[in-house]
Design a protein around this motif. Structure first.
Motif, PDB file in Angstrom:
ATOM      1  N   TYR A 160       0.824  -1.205   0.000  1.00  0.00           N
ATOM      2  CA  TYR A 160       0.000   0.000   0.000  1.00  0.00           C
ATOM      3  C   TYR A 160       0.860   1.257   0.000  1.00  0.00           C
ATOM      4  CZ  TYR A 160      -4.027  -2.918   1.008  1.00  0.00           C
ATOM      5  OH  TYR A 160      -5.012  -3.856   0.931  1.00  0.00           O
ATOM      6  N   SER A 161       2.099   1.123   0.475  1.00  0.00           N
ATOM      7  CA  SER A 161       2.974   2.289   0.508  1.00  0.00           C
ATOM      8  C   SER A 161       4.408   1.818   0.354  1.00  0.00           C
ATOM      9  CB  SER A 161       2.812   3.043   1.829  1.00  0.00           C
ATOM     10  OG  SER A 161       3.494   2.357   2.854  1.00  0.00           O
TER      11      SER A 161
ATOM     12  N   ASN B 186       6.775  -0.768   6.485  1.00  0.00           N
ATOM     13  CA  ASN B 186       5.957  -1.292   7.578  1.00  0.00           C
ATOM     14  C   ASN B 186       6.009  -2.806   7.593  1.00  0.00           C
ATOM     15  OD1 ASN B 186       4.917   1.204   8.538  1.00  0.00           O
ATOM     16  ND2 ASN B 186       3.577   1.271   6.750  1.00  0.00           N
ATOM     17  N   SER B 187       6.340  -3.404   6.450  1.00  0.00           N
ATOM     18  CA  SER B 187       6.378  -4.854   6.370  1.00  0.00           C
ATOM     19  C   SER B 187       7.522  -5.262   5.441  1.00  0.00           C
ATOM     20  CB  SER B 187       5.056  -5.376   5.812  1.00  0.00           C
ATOM     21  OG  SER B 187       4.933  -4.960   4.478  1.00  0.00           O
TER      22      SER B 187
ATOM     23  N   GLU C 299       6.903  -4.372   1.777  1.00  0.00           N
ATOM     24  CA  GLU C 299       7.149  -2.982   1.409  1.00  0.00           C
ATOM     25  C   GLU C 299       8.637  -2.702   1.307  1.00  0.00           C
ATOM     26  OE1 GLU C 299       3.074  -0.988   3.125  1.00  0.00           O
ATOM     27  OE2 GLU C 299       4.644  -1.549   4.513  1.00  0.00           O
TER      28      GLU C 299
ATOM     29  N   GLN D 225      11.593   2.542   9.956  1.00  0.00           N
ATOM     30  CA  GLN D 225      12.648   1.976  10.808  1.00  0.00           C
ATOM     31  C   GLN D 225      13.970   1.798  10.072  1.00  0.00           C
ATOM     32  OE1 GLN D 225      11.918   2.155  13.884  1.00  0.00           O
ATOM     33  NE2 GLN D 225      11.202   0.176  14.596  1.00  0.00           N
TER      34      GLN D 225
ATOM     35  N   ALA E 122       4.305  12.191  10.478  1.00  0.00           N
ATOM     36  CA  ALA E 122       3.857  11.085   9.636  1.00  0.00           C
ATOM     37  C   ALA E 122       2.418  11.318   9.197  1.00  0.00           C
ATOM     38  CB  ALA E 122       3.974   9.773  10.393  1.00  0.00           C
TER      39      ALA E 122
ATOM     40  N   ASP F  20       1.325 -10.532   8.773  1.00  0.00           N
ATOM     41  CA  ASP F  20       2.344  -9.488   8.786  1.00  0.00           C
ATOM     42  C   ASP F  20       3.197  -9.441  10.041  1.00  0.00           C
ATOM     43  OD1 ASP F  20      -0.117  -8.541   9.879  1.00  0.00           O
ATOM     44  OD2 ASP F  20      -0.532  -7.684   7.902  1.00  0.00           O
TER      45      ASP F  20
ATOM     46  N   ILE G 175      -2.154  -7.621  14.977  1.00  0.00           N
ATOM     47  CA  ILE G 175      -3.231  -6.659  14.792  1.00  0.00           C
ATOM     48  C   ILE G 175      -3.814  -6.811  13.400  1.00  0.00           C
ATOM     49  CG2 ILE G 175      -3.578  -4.199  14.353  1.00  0.00           C
ATOM     50  CD1 ILE G 175      -1.719  -3.873  16.897  1.00  0.00           C
TER      51      ILE G 175
ATOM     52  N   ILE H  63      -5.434  -5.546  10.186  1.00  0.00           N
ATOM     53  CA  ILE H  63      -5.784  -4.444   9.295  1.00  0.00           C
ATOM     54  C   ILE H  63      -5.784  -5.055   7.901  1.00  0.00           C
ATOM     55  CG2 ILE H  63      -5.206  -2.154   8.437  1.00  0.00           C
ATOM     56  CD1 ILE H  63      -3.472  -1.757  10.889  1.00  0.00           C
TER      57      ILE H  63
ATOM     58  N   GLY I 197       4.251   0.776  13.321  1.00  0.00           N
ATOM     59  CA  GLY I 197       3.803  -0.094  12.234  1.00  0.00           C
ATOM     60  C   GLY I 197       2.323   0.081  11.952  1.00  0.00           C
TER      61      GLY I 197
ATOM     62  N   ARG J 207       0.495   1.735   8.560  1.00  0.00           N
ATOM     63  CA  ARG J 207      -0.436   0.900   7.817  1.00  0.00           C
ATOM     64  C   ARG J 207      -1.794   1.599   7.665  1.00  0.00           C
ATOM     65  NH1 ARG J 207       0.314  -4.427   6.730  1.00  0.00           N
ATOM     66  NH2 ARG J 207       2.444  -4.237   7.440  1.00  0.00           N
TER      67      ARG J 207
ATOM     68  N   LEU K 132      -2.377   4.809   7.860  1.00  0.00           N
ATOM     69  CA  LEU K 132      -2.252   5.994   7.010  1.00  0.00           C
ATOM     70  C   LEU K 132      -2.248   5.597   5.543  1.00  0.00           C
ATOM     71  CD1 LEU K 132       0.417   8.071   8.976  1.00  0.00           C
ATOM     72  CD2 LEU K 132      -2.030   8.513   8.827  1.00  0.00           C
ATOM     73  N   SER K 133      -1.522   4.521   5.208  1.00  0.00           N
ATOM     74  CA  SER K 133      -1.432   4.171   3.797  1.00  0.00           C
ATOM     75  C   SER K 133      -2.738   3.587   3.280  1.00  0.00           C
ATOM     76  CB  SER K 133      -0.264   3.218   3.546  1.00  0.00           C
ATOM     77  OG  SER K 133      -0.461   2.013   4.246  1.00  0.00           O
ATOM     78  N   LEU K 134      -3.614   3.169   4.201  1.00  0.00           N
ATOM     79  CA  LEU K 134      -4.926   2.693   3.752  1.00  0.00           C
ATOM     80  C   LEU K 134      -5.934   3.842   3.663  1.00  0.00           C
ATOM     81  CD1 LEU K 134      -5.329  -0.757   5.487  1.00  0.00           C
ATOM     82  CD2 LEU K 134      -5.554  -0.282   3.068  1.00  0.00           C
TER      83      LEU K 134
ATOM     84  N   VAL L 187     -12.626  -2.146   4.859  1.00  0.00           N
ATOM     85  CA  VAL L 187     -11.388  -2.549   5.515  1.00  0.00           C
ATOM     86  C   VAL L 187     -11.748  -3.145   6.873  1.00  0.00           C
ATOM     87  CG1 VAL L 187      -9.196  -1.744   6.464  1.00  0.00           C
ATOM     88  CG2 VAL L 187     -10.048  -0.771   4.338  1.00  0.00           C
ATOM     89  N   ALA L 188     -11.195  -4.324   7.140  1.00  0.00           N
ATOM     90  CA  ALA L 188     -11.415  -4.956   8.439  1.00  0.00           C
ATOM     91  C   ALA L 188     -10.356  -4.438   9.396  1.00  0.00           C
ATOM     92  CB  ALA L 188     -11.319  -6.469   8.304  1.00  0.00           C
ATOM     93  N   LEU L 189     -10.795  -4.005  10.580  1.00  0.00           N
ATOM     94  CA  LEU L 189      -9.851  -3.514  11.595  1.00  0.00           C
ATOM     95  C   LEU L 189     -10.064  -4.298  12.877  1.00  0.00           C
ATOM     96  CD1 LEU L 189     -10.205   0.361  11.300  1.00  0.00           C
ATOM     97  CD2 LEU L 189      -8.393  -1.036  10.343  1.00  0.00           C
ATOM     98  N   GLY L 190      -8.982  -4.765  13.458  1.00  0.00           N
ATOM     99  CA  GLY L 190      -9.090  -5.378  14.765  1.00  0.00           C
ATOM    100  C   GLY L 190      -9.625  -4.330  15.734  1.00  0.00           C
TER     101      GLY L 190
ATOM    102  N   VAL M  92      -7.268  -1.685  16.987  1.00  0.00           N
ATOM    103  CA  VAL M  92      -6.897  -0.613  16.059  1.00  0.00           C
ATOM    104  C   VAL M  92      -7.988   0.454  16.038  1.00  0.00           C
ATOM    105  CG1 VAL M  92      -6.204  -0.088  13.695  1.00  0.00           C
ATOM    106  CG2 VAL M  92      -5.709  -2.338  14.656  1.00  0.00           C
TER     107      VAL M  92
END
Lengths: 663, 304
Positions: free
Chosen positions: A62-63, A67-68, A71, A216, A245, A417, A486, A488, B249, B253, B255-257, B285-288, B291
């Protein structure tokens, strides 16, 4: 020799990038791993107009902030390898989301083409996109296309060739997104602190943006290189990094909004789309679970009704017939060679390969659900059940895949992730009863429990899932450290499946399994064969039997003789080998394996054996997959020891309890 | 037909009248930057025409006729200011000067056209009421921002001192009429701390006294949308994202979504437990829950 051009295919998940890649490369593609990473790398070659074009499929992101791992890989490839061209694949139906990544490409100043995929879906949704306007706003070619309908691909190839032959003059971007914003000042100050040499190979301005975005990797790099006296300055400038950010992301979103205003026209959404209506049921905590169970039941019944008969056919017409042929017609060979061919190769590896139809069907069914977009809903529905384990919904997907075969399931944990959640899922996957183990379970249950065999088999599945859940809770609490997982995750629109692509992915997964059968499984099969033939060329006196007899005292505690111990050890080659081994061990008795088994096992010890077999150490192929994915002998060892202790302990308890109730 | 000069004087007297009556010769001289004798000269002329009542040593008061002429000029002035900022996009610190030149050359036809372009407006960009045809102005009651005590929320009404320097400073901190700020504290160094949205602003006393504001009424306070955690939106409700949190992290994530402050989200599914399903930028978008807990939104009735 012409130097091949390198073209990278980039884009977010759910944009149909794989389909575009397949259309571009056809069958020339090569699937491997990114060097040193457990992320799949697909490459392929395209020949056109005297050009050799090497296509590299970058991981979906996505960017470009790290973050992963995905990426990190994508942006390192873009910066370090400097591809001649980047084809950014976008989903026209959600252009706004996809342009965010394009904003990052623009900042990086790389030559690119935009492939506006799924333009047909966008039209259905009432979205009209002016590709020409977008193209002139960005000064890059924009190609509307629909990979699923095979339209626009010619134009895309033409555009790639044209860009490679006559690259556009790169316009130095001077008007950055932050111009005239509150953050411009901080960016300028950090820029003044750095030099081009210091940020090499990354562009300086881009590096500053990533520092502020909290990347990071870039932070580590710059901190290692920056002279100590400047560190403090940097620290104070990065003091409000989180706010920065957010500001940068907001500015980028505004840029995207401007682009959308230029090129997109959207009718107000009419009635709820098919996706929305179905999702209200499919993501509901109650009806969602019912739908999930119904779909999984359908998948399994399809796989078993078609796959299992096919497996039987292959077994009797290839493996059994082949073995008979070797023993009756190959008499010119020494008997040891005959036995090697018949037992080690055909009996060991051949039996494993008869499971290919079942695996392929399962992968195909799963691939279908993935391609249609349903698996994301599975993850959503399952999320609430996974939290006690410290996992989130995505972990369910590899676990379900594990019912087919643990090997691709372990590999499939790559979608998770968080490293911690991924490791835990890898450790839990081998506790899922795969088709191989289920074959043993159904076979043994049929022999001992007769009419109640189905009930017992089902019970064993549910029991092993329970054990898996408990193990998960324990490992999560006691063994692992680090951040909790988490969720997302984007839920893609449902769409019409692309059968060619599903077939291709299923084939690649199956091939991965066959390759293992040709390597680790072969080696293990040969070792087991050697152990069972030496010394004395008689299984009763062989090393394997001696090991089995050595283990007998442990087996006795749950009513299991040495033959059962040997059969258990043989399952290390492949779980289904247990049956074949029992066949060999009990062949001396004239009554047939079924009856022989009935003599060897009481109902209580049969239950113990089933539990032992299902929870026993993973097969050699799974172990090698675990090592490959964790890249750690420590965790591979942990997995082995854990399941060894677990299987014997649980089987013992089951035997003791069962003995109380059944005579 | 009144000359440009006369209009300038009447305008000046009109402006000053709100704080002093009668308006003294010296303050008119100061306002228009002319000498005292010149002012006296002019005031006598105006009295002759019946536009003001003038008492030597005390000052001038507008007559009904004078007031009409003055408000008509002020009206044109403020309409032009609006036009220059809203339509032509000029900054608010330069429009006063420009409007001064344009107001005198404005015929009723042009004035009508201005009105129709601007639509429904009742103040100039600096927050002062635009007089209607009869010269009546609706001025909202306001007091200097400096005098409002900490803990209150206040709505900025107008800017008293329209010097370009002041206006530029205010623009920088994002303070303009109709914005709502909360007064955080008054500090010993003669500054006042304000909160505007999520930003903390510090203003010097001098600047804060030049901003006229009023405290929000209880009813208005109740209408200010409350900032809640995203997981508190129920299915079907929309919200505007206010803040995004969570570790590095997770933040990146989100922000980019597309979860940036100001973005519109719609809660699609929320069963009180387990993950939520949120629609943003055309996709679900599924969010825990964890989040969603860490993002805040205000409810909105924007149709998604």
């Amino acid at each position: 020799m012409i130097k091949p051009a390198i073209v990278a295919l980039a884009g977010s998940p759910n944009v149909g990038k794989s389909t575009v890649f397949n259309l571009l490369t056809g069958l020339s593609q090569h699937v491997g791993n990114w060097p040193g990473k457990t992320v799949e790398q697909k490459t392929g070659t395209l020949y056109r107009d005297g050009l050799i074009i090497n296509l590299v499929d970058l991981p979906g992101t996505y960017s470009l902030t790290a973050n992963s791992t995905e990426e990190l890989i994508a942006r390192d490839f873009l910066v370090r390898e400097q591809p001649d061209l980047v084809v950014a694949v976008l989903n026209a139906a959600s252009l706004q989301r996809n342009l965010y990544l394009v904003a990052e490409f623009v900042e990086l100043g790389i030559p690119m083409i935009l492939a506006l995929n799924m333009i047909d879906v966008a039209q259905q949704e009432g979205i009209r996109i002016n590709a020409q306007a977008l193209s002139s706003a960005l000064n890059v070619p924009v190609i509307p296309m629909s990979a699923a309908k095979n339209s626009g691909i010619r134009e895309l190839i033409d555009a790639i060739v044209a860009e490679l032959q006559h690259p556009r003059i790169k316009i130095q971007q001077t008007d950055h997104i932050e111009t005239d914003s509150e953050i411009e000042n901080i960016i300028k100050q950090i820029e003044a602190l750095l030099t081009d040499e210091l940020t090499n190979p990354y562009p300086k301005h881009w590096t500053v943006m990533k520092l502020l975005e909290g990347d990071q990797e870039i932070n580590k790099l710059i901190r290692n290189r920056l002279p100590v006296e400047k560190q403090k300055n940097l620290d104070s400038l990065l003091e409000n990094q989180e706010t920065s950010a957010i500001t940068i992301a907001t500015l980028r979103s505004q840029w995207v909004q401007n682009m959308i205003m230029i090129c997109q026209e959207k009718k107000s959404p009419g009635k709820a789309s098919l996706t929305e209506r179905f999702d209200r049921a499919a993501t509901h905590p109650v009806s969602g679970i019912i739908i999930l169970i119904a779909i999984m039941a359908l998948v399994f019944s399809l796989v078993y009704n078609i796959g299992v008969p096919l497996q039987h056919l292959l077994n009797s017409y290839l493996v059994e017939a082949g073995r008979k042929l070797i023993y009756t017609s190959f008499t010119f060979m020494p008997i040891l060679l005959q036995s090697f061919l018949a037992d080690a190769l055909l009996g060991g590896v051949g039996t494993v390969l008869t499971f290919i139809p079942i695996l392929f069907l399962f992968f195909f069914a799963w691939g279908f659900l993935e391609d249609v977009g349903y698996t994301a809903r599975v993850a959503f529905v399952a999320d609430r059940f996974m939290h006690p384990l410290g996992l989130h919904g995505k972990s369910v997907l590899p676990l379900v895949l594990g019912f087919g075969c643990n090997v691709p399931a372990v590999t499939g944990t790559r979608i998770i992730d968080s490293p911690r959640a991924r490791l835990l899922t890898i450790l839990l996957t081998p506790l899922i009863p795969c088709t191989g183990r289920m074959a043993v379970v159904t076979f043994t249950a049929a022999a001992i429990f007769g009419t109640r065999a189905t009930f017992v088999s089902l019970g064993i599945i549910i029991f092993s899932i329970l054990i898996m859940l408990i193990s998960g809770i324990v490992i999560n609490r006691a063994v692992l450290r680090g951040e909790k997982a988490i969720l997302i995750m984007e839920l893609p629109l449902y769409h019409i499946p692309h059968f060619k692509l599903i077939a291709l992915t299923s084939w690649q997964r199956t091939m991965g399994f066959i390759k293992r059968a040709g390597t680790v499984i072969l080696v293990a099969a040969v070792i087991i064969w050697l152990l069972s033939h030496f010394p004395g060329d008689n299984i009763e006196t062989s090393l394997l039997a001696q090991i089995g007899k050595g283990l007998e005292p442990i087996g006795r505690t749950m009513g299991l003789g040495w033959q059962m111990m040997v059969a258990l050890l043989a399952s290390f080659v492949a779980k289904e080998n247990t049956i074949a081994t029992l066949g060999v061990l009990l062949a001396g008795k004239d009554v047939g394996v079924y009856t022989a088994l009935q003599d060897l096992l009481t109902p209580a010890s049969a239950l113990a054996f089933l539990v032992l077999q299902v929870l026993f150490i993973p097969c050699v192929a799974t172990v090698s997959a675990i090592h490959q994915e964790t890249q750690s002998w420590k965790w591979t060892g942990f997995s082995l020891v854990f399941q060894l202790i677990l299987s014997f302990a649980v089987a013992f308890i089951v035997f003791k309890i069962a003995s109380l109730f059944i005579q | 037909m009144a000359s440009e000069r006369i209009e300038e004087y009447l305008e000046a007297i009109y402006r000053k009248q709100s704080t002093e009556t009668p308006v003294s010769t010296s303050s008119i001289a100061e306002e228009l930057k002319v000498s005292l004798p010149a002012v006296t000269d002019m005031l006598l002329k105006l009295e002759k025409r019946g536009l003001i009542e003038y008492t030597a040593n005390k000052g001038a008061v507008l007559t009904e006729q004078g007031r009409k002429l003055a408000t008509s000029t002020v009206r044109k002035h403020r309409l032009w200011e609006r036009f220059l900022t809203d339509i032509l996009g000029l900054q608010w610190d330069v429009v006063d000067n420009e409007a001064c030149r344009l107001e005198h050359a404005t015929s009723p036809v042009t004035e009508k056209a201005l009105l129709s372009v601007l639509g429904d407006i009742d103040t100039c960009p600096h927050g002062h009421g635009i007089p209607d045809k009869n010269g009546n102005v609706k001025e909202e009651k306001a007091m200097p921002l400096w005098e409002i005590s900490p803990g209150h929320k206040a709505c900025i009404i107008s800017v008293n001192d329209e010097t370009p320097e002041t206006l530029r400073q205010l623009q920088k901190s994002g303070l303009k009429p109709r914005t709502v700020v909360s007064i955080e504290s008054k500090n010993s160094d003669n500054t006042i701390s304000l909160k505007l949205a999520d930003h903390l602003i510090s203003l010097h006393k001098e600047l804060a006294s030049n901003l006229l504001a009023r405290s929000l009424t209880a009813k208005e306070l109740a209408e200010i949308p409350e900032e809640i955690s995203m997981s508190h939106l129920s299915a079907g409700e929309s919200g505007i994202v206010k803040s995004v949190g969570g570790g590095r992290g997770v933040l990146g994530r989100c922000l980019s979504l597309g979860f940036t402050p100001g973005s519109v989200v719609k809660m699609v599914e929320n069963f009180g437990k387990g993950p939520v399903l949120v629609k943003i930028q055309d996709t679900e978008v599924a969010l825990g829950r964890g989040v969603a807990d860490r993002m805040t939104v205000v409810r909105s009735n924007i149709k998604y």
